[in-house]
Design an enzyme around this catalytic site. Structure first.
Site, PDB file in Angstrom:
ATOM      1  N   GLU A  62       0.834  -1.222   0.000  1.00  0.00           N
ATOM      2  CA  GLU A  62       0.000   0.000   0.000  1.00  0.00           C
ATOM      3  C   GLU A  62       0.862   1.263   0.000  1.00  0.00           C
ATOM      4  O   GLU A  62       0.480   2.302  -0.538  1.00  0.00           O
ATOM      5  CB  GLU A  62      -0.894   0.003   1.248  1.00  0.00           C
ATOM      6  CG  GLU A  62      -1.652   1.297   1.437  1.00  0.00           C
ATOM      7  CD  GLU A  62      -2.375   1.400   2.761  1.00  0.00           C
ATOM      8  OE1 GLU A  62      -1.774   1.144   3.835  1.00  0.00           O
ATOM      9  OE2 GLU A  62      -3.567   1.739   2.715  1.00  0.00           O
ATOM     10  N   ASP A  63       2.020   1.185   0.632  1.00  0.00           N
ATOM     11  CA  ASP A  63       2.823   2.400   0.816  1.00  0.00           C
ATOM     12  C   ASP A  63       3.473   2.916  -0.453  1.00  0.00           C
ATOM     13  O   ASP A  63       3.964   4.045  -0.474  1.00  0.00           O
ATOM     14  CB  ASP A  63       3.893   2.135   1.897  1.00  0.00           C
ATOM     15  CG  ASP A  63       3.236   1.911   3.248  1.00  0.00           C
ATOM     16  OD1 ASP A  63       3.665   0.998   3.974  1.00  0.00           O
ATOM     17  OD2 ASP A  63       2.265   2.625   3.561  1.00  0.00           O
ATOM     18  N   ARG A 104      12.909   2.055   2.233  1.00  0.00           N
ATOM     19  CA  ARG A 104      11.740   1.555   1.482  1.00  0.00           C
ATOM     20  C   ARG A 104      11.611   2.174   0.090  1.00  0.00           C
ATOM     21  O   ARG A 104      10.741   1.766  -0.687  1.00  0.00           O
ATOM     22  CB  ARG A 104      10.478   1.788   2.304  1.00  0.00           C
ATOM     23  CG  ARG A 104      10.475   1.108   3.676  1.00  0.00           C
ATOM     24  CD  ARG A 104       9.086   0.975   4.242  1.00  0.00           C
ATOM     25  NE  ARG A 104       8.267   0.200   3.322  1.00  0.00           N
ATOM     26  CZ  ARG A 104       6.932   0.069   3.443  1.00  0.00           C
ATOM     27  NH1 ARG A 104       6.283   0.691   4.425  1.00  0.00           N
ATOM     28  NH2 ARG A 104       6.232  -0.673   2.583  1.00  0.00           N
ATOM     29  N   ARG A 145       6.464  10.003   7.938  1.00  0.00           N
ATOM     30  CA  ARG A 145       6.870   9.503   6.610  1.00  0.00           C
ATOM     31  C   ARG A 145       6.452  10.428   5.478  1.00  0.00           C
ATOM     32  O   ARG A 145       6.971  10.323   4.368  1.00  0.00           O
ATOM     33  CB  ARG A 145       6.235   8.116   6.376  1.00  0.00           C
ATOM     34  CG  ARG A 145       6.681   7.056   7.365  1.00  0.00           C
ATOM     35  CD  ARG A 145       8.092   6.633   7.120  1.00  0.00           C
ATOM     36  NE  ARG A 145       8.567   5.648   8.083  1.00  0.00           N
ATOM     37  CZ  ARG A 145       8.324   4.342   7.999  1.00  0.00           C
ATOM     38  NH1 ARG A 145       7.588   3.877   7.015  1.00  0.00           N
ATOM     39  NH2 ARG A 145       8.812   3.514   8.912  1.00  0.00           N
ATOM     40  N   HIS A 199       1.338   5.744  10.486  1.00  0.00           N
ATOM     41  CA  HIS A 199       0.646   6.273   9.309  1.00  0.00           C
ATOM     42  C   HIS A 199      -0.760   6.702   9.697  1.00  0.00           C
ATOM     43  O   HIS A 199      -1.321   6.204  10.688  1.00  0.00           O
ATOM     44  CB  HIS A 199       0.528   5.189   8.230  1.00  0.00           C
ATOM     45  CG  HIS A 199       1.810   4.862   7.530  1.00  0.00           C
ATOM     46  ND1 HIS A 199       2.272   3.569   7.390  1.00  0.00           N
ATOM     47  CD2 HIS A 199       2.730   5.640   6.918  1.00  0.00           C
ATOM     48  CE1 HIS A 199       3.405   3.571   6.716  1.00  0.00           C
ATOM     49  NE2 HIS A 199       3.704   4.820   6.429  1.00  0.00           N
ATOM     50  N   CYS A 240      -2.490  -2.337   4.775  1.00  0.00           N
ATOM     51  CA  CYS A 240      -1.153  -2.167   4.156  1.00  0.00           C
ATOM     52  C   CYS A 240      -0.835  -3.246   3.134  1.00  0.00           C
ATOM     53  O   CYS A 240       0.089  -3.089   2.329  1.00  0.00           O
ATOM     54  CB  CYS A 240      -0.089  -2.266   5.235  1.00  0.00           C
ATOM     55  SG  CYS A 240      -0.505  -1.606   6.799  1.00  0.00           S
TER      56      CYS A 240
HETATM   57  N1  CIR Z   1       0.510   1.301   5.354  1.00  0.00           N
HETATM   58  C1  CIR Z   1       1.120   0.871   6.471  1.00  0.00           C
HETATM   59  O1  CIR Z   1       0.670   1.108   7.603  1.00  0.00           O
HETATM   60  N2  CIR Z   1       2.259   0.197   6.317  1.00  0.00           N
HETATM   61  C2  CIR Z   1       2.954  -0.406   7.431  1.00  0.00           C
HETATM   62  C3  CIR Z   1       4.425  -0.290   7.244  1.00  0.00           C
HETATM   63  C4  CIR Z   1       5.201  -0.995   8.371  1.00  0.00           C
HETATM   64  C5  CIR Z   1       6.695  -1.002   8.118  1.00  0.00           C
HETATM   65  N3  CIR Z   1       7.355  -1.823   9.149  1.00  0.00           N
HETATM   66  C6  CIR Z   1       7.260   0.421   8.149  1.00  0.00           C
HETATM   67  O2  CIR Z   1       7.623   0.872   9.227  1.00  0.00           O
HETATM   68  O3  CIR Z   1       7.310   1.061   7.080  1.00  0.00           O
END
Ligand code: CIR
Length: 254
Positions: free
Chosen positions: A66-67, A86, A132, A162, A247
């Site tokens: 998703e990110d 990332r 972020r 997030h 996510c």
């Molecule tokens: N959309 C989200 O909530 N993504 C979770 C990301 C978790 C990952 N361990 C992070 O810290 O980026």
């Protein structure tokens, strides 16, 4: 309706995923793989076609697909994740969305934005301004979405990784969240506090069905009392890494 969702299988290095608000605990990577397969099967059982983004085994957090992108109609806005570790994940998502024929835009330096910071409902796009995602990233997203009629609203975020770690929206637009991590519930016309943290994350499968974590039974009962049908899945290994059900997929329209 053509219901398709991007998914991305977990990296063998999942246990090295980034942590911001949680202490690191052991992650069972084999269990995580089984939980991911069950999540994908749950989407398929509800009529969603799942499309796999090429795996990124060297990116521990790549399962949180998703990110890497914000979808709005036929436009895919590729993100520029706020964590340097990332940023490399976006390439695979771009390749998949280009192959599917979506128009592509992207967030560029100095903007940063994670897709998990973006909550959309009925023409409004709330974006978490926090760890972020920065203001430049929000401004760029607003410029990309303005021609599509979306209004973008920045939401201060200090208590969660997030925005969608703190709140998501039910099919009727009610925003649900776990009070302890929601900076300002008054941002939304209708806000419903839920009794369990994992209960604040729902994936809308259709106008009356949501997918959520099985770790929030009281919240599930609350949603069912409101007339929703609930599909519950185990995502414990992802919750250990500050992930949740939203996510792990990107729903595509059109
Ligand atoms: N959309 C989200 O909530 N993504 C979770 C990301 C978790 C990952 N361990 C992070 O810290 O980026």
């Amino acid at each position: 309706m053509n219901r398709r969702a991007l998914v991305r299988r977990p990296s063998p290095r999942l246990a090295e995923g980034l942590l911001t608000h949680l202490d690191r605990v052991p992650v069972d990577v084999d269990l995580a793989q089984r939980q991911w397969e069950a999540y994908v099967a749950a989407l398929q059982a509800e009529g969603w076609e799942t499309i796999e983004v090429p795996p990124a085994p060297d990116c521990p957090d790549s399962v949180f697909v998703e990110d890497t992108v914000v979808m709005y109609g036929d436009l895919a806005v590729l993100t520029r994740p706020g964590a340097d570790e990332r940023k490399a994940e976006v390439e695979g998502t771009e390749q998949t969305l280009r192959d599917l024929g979506f128009r592509i835009a992207r967030i560029e330096s100095p903007g940063t934005l994670d897709g998990g910071d973006v909550l959309k409902h009925d023409g409004t796009v709330w974006v978490g301004l926090g760890g972020r995602t920065n203001q430049a990233g929000i401004d760029q997203l607003a410029a990309h979405l303005a021609p599509l009629g979306a209004s973008v609203v920045a939401v201060p975020l200090t208590k969660a990784l997030h925005l969608k770690s703190a709140v998501t929206a039910l099919p009727d637009g009610t925003v649900v969240g776990w009070d302890e991590v929601v900076d300002d519930p008054s941002v939304w016309d209708s806000f419903l506090a839920v009794p369990e943290e994992p209960g604040s994350h729902v994936v809308l499968l259709d106008e009356a069905t949501v997918l959520m974590s099985s770790a929030a039974p009281r919240t599930r009962a609350l949603y069912e009392e409101r007339g929703l049908r609930v599909v519950a899945v185990d995502v414990t290994e992802y919750e250990k890494l500050e992930g949740c059900v939203t996510c792990l997929s990107v729903r595509l329209r059109g």
